[in-house]
Design a protein around this motif. Structure first.
Motif, PDB file in Angstrom:
ATOM      1  N   ARG A  82      24.277  22.360  40.820  1.00 47.45           N
ATOM      2  CA  ARG A  82      24.222  21.619  39.546  1.00 47.45           C
ATOM      3  C   ARG A  82      22.871  20.950  39.354  1.00 47.45           C
ATOM      4  O   ARG A  82      22.358  20.860  38.238  1.00 47.45           O
ATOM      5  N   TRP A  83      22.309  20.466  40.450  1.00 45.85           N
ATOM      6  CA  TRP A  83      20.993  19.824  40.407  1.00 45.85           C
ATOM      7  C   TRP A  83      19.957  20.823  39.898  1.00 45.85           C
ATOM      8  O   TRP A  83      19.149  20.518  39.029  1.00 45.85           O
ATOM      9  N   VAL A  84      20.021  22.068  40.413  1.00 44.11           N
ATOM     10  CA  VAL A  84      19.083  23.102  39.959  1.00 44.11           C
ATOM     11  C   VAL A  84      19.324  23.381  38.469  1.00 44.11           C
ATOM     12  O   VAL A  84      18.389  23.408  37.666  1.00 44.11           O
ATOM     13  N   ALA A  85      20.602  23.584  38.111  1.00 46.01           N
ATOM     14  CA  ALA A  85      20.924  23.924  36.714  1.00 46.01           C
ATOM     15  C   ALA A  85      20.406  22.839  35.767  1.00 46.01           C
ATOM     16  O   ALA A  85      19.834  23.126  34.713  1.00 46.01           O
ATOM     17  N   ASP A  86      20.580  21.580  36.155  1.00 40.50           N
ATOM     18  CA  ASP A  86      20.095  20.464  35.318  1.00 40.50           C
ATOM     19  C   ASP A  86      18.580  20.490  35.225  1.00 40.50           C
ATOM     20  O   ASP A  86      17.997  20.345  34.155  1.00 40.50           O
ATOM     21  N   ASN A  87      17.921  20.674  36.383  1.00 39.42           N
ATOM     22  CA  ASN A  87      16.455  20.635  36.409  1.00 39.42           C
ATOM     23  C   ASN A  87      15.822  21.710  35.539  1.00 39.42           C
ATOM     24  O   ASN A  87      14.758  21.495  34.969  1.00 39.42           O
ATOM     25  N   VAL A  88      16.466  22.883  35.477  1.00 37.19           N
ATOM     26  CA  VAL A  88      15.845  23.972  34.706  1.00 37.19           C
ATOM     27  C   VAL A  88      16.396  24.022  33.276  1.00 37.19           C
ATOM     28  O   VAL A  88      16.039  24.895  32.503  1.00 37.19           O
ATOM     29  N   GLY A  89      17.266  23.084  32.931  1.00 35.94           N
ATOM     30  CA  GLY A  89      17.818  23.036  31.567  1.00 35.94           C
ATOM     31  C   GLY A  89      18.612  24.288  31.237  1.00 35.94           C
ATOM     32  O   GLY A  89      18.474  24.853  30.140  1.00 35.94           O
ATOM     33  N   MET A  90      19.433  24.726  32.176  1.00 36.34           N
ATOM     34  CA  MET A  90      20.208  25.965  31.977  1.00 36.34           C
ATOM     35  C   MET A  90      21.114  25.867  30.740  1.00 36.34           C
ATOM     36  O   MET A  90      21.761  24.832  30.524  1.00 36.34           O
ATOM     37  N   THR A  91      21.152  26.929  29.962  1.00 34.70           N
ATOM     38  CA  THR A  91      22.022  26.942  28.778  1.00 34.70           C
ATOM     39  C   THR A  91      23.418  27.410  29.187  1.00 34.70           C
ATOM     40  O   THR A  91      23.576  28.522  29.697  1.00 34.70           O
ATOM     41  N   VAL A  92      24.394  26.558  28.960  1.00 32.28           N
ATOM     42  CA  VAL A  92      25.771  26.911  29.333  1.00 32.28           C
ATOM     43  C   VAL A  92      26.660  26.772  28.096  1.00 32.28           C
ATOM     44  O   VAL A  92      26.654  25.734  27.430  1.00 32.28           O
ATOM     45  N   ILE A  93      27.377  27.837  27.787  1.00 33.32           N
ATOM     46  CA  ILE A  93      28.330  27.804  26.674  1.00 33.32           C
ATOM     47  C   ILE A  93      29.721  27.645  27.278  1.00 33.32           C
ATOM     48  O   ILE A  93      30.107  28.421  28.161  1.00 33.32           O
ATOM     49  N   ASP A  94      30.452  26.645  26.821  1.00 36.18           N
ATOM     50  CA  ASP A  94      31.790  26.407  27.352  1.00 36.18           C
ATOM     51  C   ASP A  94      32.768  27.430  26.773  1.00 36.18           C
ATOM     52  O   ASP A  94      32.773  27.662  25.565  1.00 36.18           O
ATOM     53  N   GLY A  95      33.589  28.000  27.629  1.00 34.24           N
ATOM     54  CA  GLY A  95      34.624  28.915  27.134  1.00 34.24           C
ATOM     55  C   GLY A  95      34.976  29.946  28.183  1.00 34.24           C
ATOM     56  O   GLY A  95      34.139  30.309  29.012  1.00 34.24           O
ATOM     57  N   GLU A  96      36.228  30.386  28.139  1.00 34.74           N
ATOM     58  CA  GLU A  96      36.673  31.421  29.070  1.00 34.74           C
ATOM     59  C   GLU A  96      36.538  32.770  28.387  1.00 34.74           C
ATOM     60  O   GLU A  96      37.113  32.993  27.312  1.00 34.74           O
ATOM     61  N   VAL A  97      35.802  33.672  28.998  1.00 38.68           N
ATOM     62  CA  VAL A  97      35.649  35.000  28.410  1.00 38.68           C
ATOM     63  C   VAL A  97      36.969  35.749  28.585  1.00 38.68           C
ATOM     64  O   VAL A  97      37.447  35.933  29.702  1.00 38.68           O
ATOM     65  N   SER A  98      37.563  36.152  27.444  1.00 40.32           N
ATOM     66  CA  SER A  98      38.848  36.838  27.530  1.00 40.32           C
ATOM     67  C   SER A  98      38.708  38.312  27.165  1.00 40.32           C
ATOM     68  O   SER A  98      39.625  39.100  27.401  1.00 40.32           O
ATOM     69  N   ARG A  99      37.561  38.680  26.588  1.00 38.62           N
ATOM     70  CA  ARG A  99      37.360  40.081  26.217  1.00 38.62           C
ATOM     71  C   ARG A  99      35.873  40.389  26.155  1.00 38.62           C
ATOM     72  O   ARG A  99      35.071  39.528  25.757  1.00 38.62           O
ATOM     73  N   ILE A 100      35.519  41.604  26.565  1.00 36.61           N
ATOM     74  CA  ILE A 100      34.123  42.062  26.478  1.00 36.61           C
ATOM     75  C   ILE A 100      34.136  43.329  25.640  1.00 36.61           C
ATOM     76  O   ILE A 100      34.812  44.299  25.995  1.00 36.61           O
ATOM     77  N   SER A 101      33.419  43.298  24.519  1.00 35.50           N
ATOM     78  CA  SER A 101      33.423  44.493  23.673  1.00 35.50           C
ATOM     79  C   SER A 101      31.986  44.883  23.335  1.00 35.50           C
ATOM     80  O   SER A 101      31.030  44.229  23.741  1.00 35.50           O
ATOM     81  N   VAL A 102      31.856  45.973  22.571  1.00 37.85           N
ATOM     82  CA  VAL A 102      30.538  46.470  22.189  1.00 37.85           C
ATOM     83  C   VAL A 102      30.302  46.109  20.733  1.00 37.85           C
ATOM     84  O   VAL A 102      31.187  46.275  19.895  1.00 37.85           O
ATOM     85  N   ASP A 103      29.107  45.586  20.442  1.00 34.94           N
ATOM     86  CA  ASP A 103      28.754  45.208  19.083  1.00 34.94           C
ATOM     87  C   ASP A 103      27.749  46.237  18.570  1.00 34.94           C
ATOM     88  O   ASP A 103      26.590  46.227  18.965  1.00 34.94           O
TER      89      ASP A 103
END
Ligand SMILES: Cc1cc2nc3c(=O)[nH]c(=O)nc-3n(C[C@H](O)[C@H](O)[C@H](O)COP(=O)(O)OP(=O)(O)OC[C@H]3O[C@@H](n4cnc5c(N)ncnc54)[C@H](O)[C@@H]3O)c2cc1C
Length: 434
Positions: free
Chosen positions: A123-144
């Motif tokens: 978490r310390w690394v993620a904070d330091n590098v300003g990691m972009t995190v989107i909250d949510g559980e991936v329930s499907r992977i499709s093709v766009d």
């Protein structure tokens, strides 16, 4: 490479890739936007609420195998030393120094950190590098499919994240159980939930289904519970100890030469060092405890009878398969740890795209054998990085924590715009490929 790389899960691998991307960006190098989609929290699987640990057990690999390890980048000609030096700012030691824990850690003999402490480092690394995190559980992977190319779409209950490439991470679904709802059968998550609440299991006979690191951690915990006999059920011949000498370790940190081995040699090396093997530390504890034994086989089915769980095991003996039945008071189902856990998330169009690229049905073997140098499936656009399945073709360290710095090099060095070969392009009726 530019574009967007979406990573399913904000765990160790995502943080390693996000950290290197941030460092490269600081150096003025073009990199994709890295976004992680996370159902729980950053580094959640190393904490009690992630379902894989109670947070108190200790990391098996040394913490110096951190997000930059082995610090041998080869991404930016003439500036790799600078890249490695910048990455050391996100190392385990830098974390300890930055949080005032370094001297104590050294004086205590460099102990393996608990999973919880490891999550704090991540978490310390993620904070330091300003990691972009989107909250949510991936329930499907499709093709766009778009006029200007094809992308992946990761669907959560709240939104759809579109990306030029996707990387799948994580060990699987800790909630899986062969008899859901049965109080005598615990999933990995239920087991750790109880452990975190300091609930003691009391039973005559307990079975743990599955080998490897997940089972090893659970056994480590089970030792202190009031159980008379613990049976570990796995398909392997016995419970092997992981080779942890210099030569075995080198295979994990430096896969140079791995691709020149034959598939048989690679499978043999994986069997000795990775699949279903326990670390020497856990084996020492197992040897000292006469309650533990191993039963070879795969669980074919489970039923409740006379207040016990009866497991039918199927065991291969030469060309024949034999079935035996065994009764237990409590069964802990560790089979949720599964490299193919993401396959049920794939929509039909995603499955079609993959099977077209694979040139046949999607199976564990066909996926593993198709993984290329960049840890993505070859001949498939958009890119799908599957580091968890890349051990066989690229080296045993990529699925775990053994060479996260090399993993990020491979992924960020990939060409997101690469078109698939002729065979795939020929069958592509819908869109031109970027
Ligand atoms: C108990 C245990 C101990 C281990 N110890 C070691 C060790 O000492 N050394 C070693 O090398 N390896 C170890 N491993 C193997 C370990 O899984 C990998 O090394 C490492 O965690 C892989 O990192 P990762 O980024 O792939 O996954 P993780 O760090 O597990 O991160 C995956 C993330 O994905 C998220 N997620 C899962 N499903 C979804 C979804 N559908 N949508 C959105 N987010 C999702 C999770 O919440 C999690 O945050 C251990 C594994 C276990 C289970």
């Amino acid at each position: 490479m530019t574009g967007t790389l979406a990573i399913l899960g904000a765990g160790a691998k995502a943080i390693a890739v996000a950290a290197k991307a941030a460092v490269l960006r600081d150096m003025g190098v073009d990199v994709p936007d890295v976004v992680a989609v996370e159902r729980s929290g950053v580094a959640a699987n190393w904490q009690a609420d992630g379902g894989w640990t109670d947070g108190q057990h200790r990391l098996g690999t040394g913490p110096e195998k951190d997000v930059g390890f082995p610090y041998r980048s080869s991404l930016v000609p003439r500036r790799n030393a600078e890249l490695d030096e910048r990455m050391t700012r996100h190392s385990w030691q830098s974390y300890l120094i930055g949080t005032g824990q370094f001297a104590e850690w050294v004086d205590r003999g460099r102990p393996a950190p608990t999973h919880r402490r490891w999550s704090q480092y991540l978490r310390w690394v993620a904070d330091n590098v300003g990691m972009t995190v989107i909250d949510g559980e991936v329930s499907r992977i499709s093709v766009d499919n778009r006029v200007d190319g094809r992308r992946w779409a990761l669907h959560t209950a709240e939104q759809t994240v579109k990306a030029d490439a996707v990387m799948i991470t994580g060990p699987g679904q800790a909630e899986r159980s062969i008899l859901p709802g049965n109080p005598r059968v615990l999933s990995i998550a239920q087991f750790w939930q109880r452990a975190a609440q300091h609930e003691m299991l009391t039973a005559e006979r307990v079975a743990v289904i599955g080998g490897g690191e997940t089972a090893a951690s659970m056994l480590n915990e089970l030792f202190r519970h009031r159980v008379s006999a613990i049976t570990v059920i796995s398909p392997q011949v016995t419970l092997f100890t992981r080779g942890e000498g210099f030569f075995e370790n080198t295979l994990f940190s430096d896969p140079t030469g791995w691709t020149s081995l034959s598939p048989v040699e690679r499978r043999d090396a994986l069997a000795r060092t990775d699949r279903g093997v326990f670390s020497a530390r856990v084996q020492d504890a197992l040897l000292a405890d006469d309650r533990i034994r191993h039963l070879r086989g795969r669980v074919a089915h489970a039923v409740t009878r006379d207040g016990r769980i009866r497991l039918t095991l199927s065991t291969n003996r030469g060309s024949e398969s034999m079935e035996t039945v065994h009764g237990f008071d409590i069964v802990i189902d560790g089979s949720g740890a599964d490299g193919l856990w993401f396959v049920p998330l794939l929509s039909q169009d995603a499955l079609d795209l993959l099977e077209l690229g694979l040139g046949g049905p999607l199976t564990g073997d066909s996926l593993q054998e198709a993984i290329g140098h960049d840890l993505a499936l070859t001949d498939i656009t958009p890119k799908l990085f599957l580091p968890g399945l890349s051990g066989l073709t690229q080296g045993p360290g990529f699925p775990n924590l053994s060479c996260l710095g090399l993993l990020s090099d491979r992924v960020l060095g990939a060409d997101l715009t690469a078109a698939p070969d002729q065979s795939t392009r020929r069958s592509d009726e819908h869109q031109p490929i970027r």
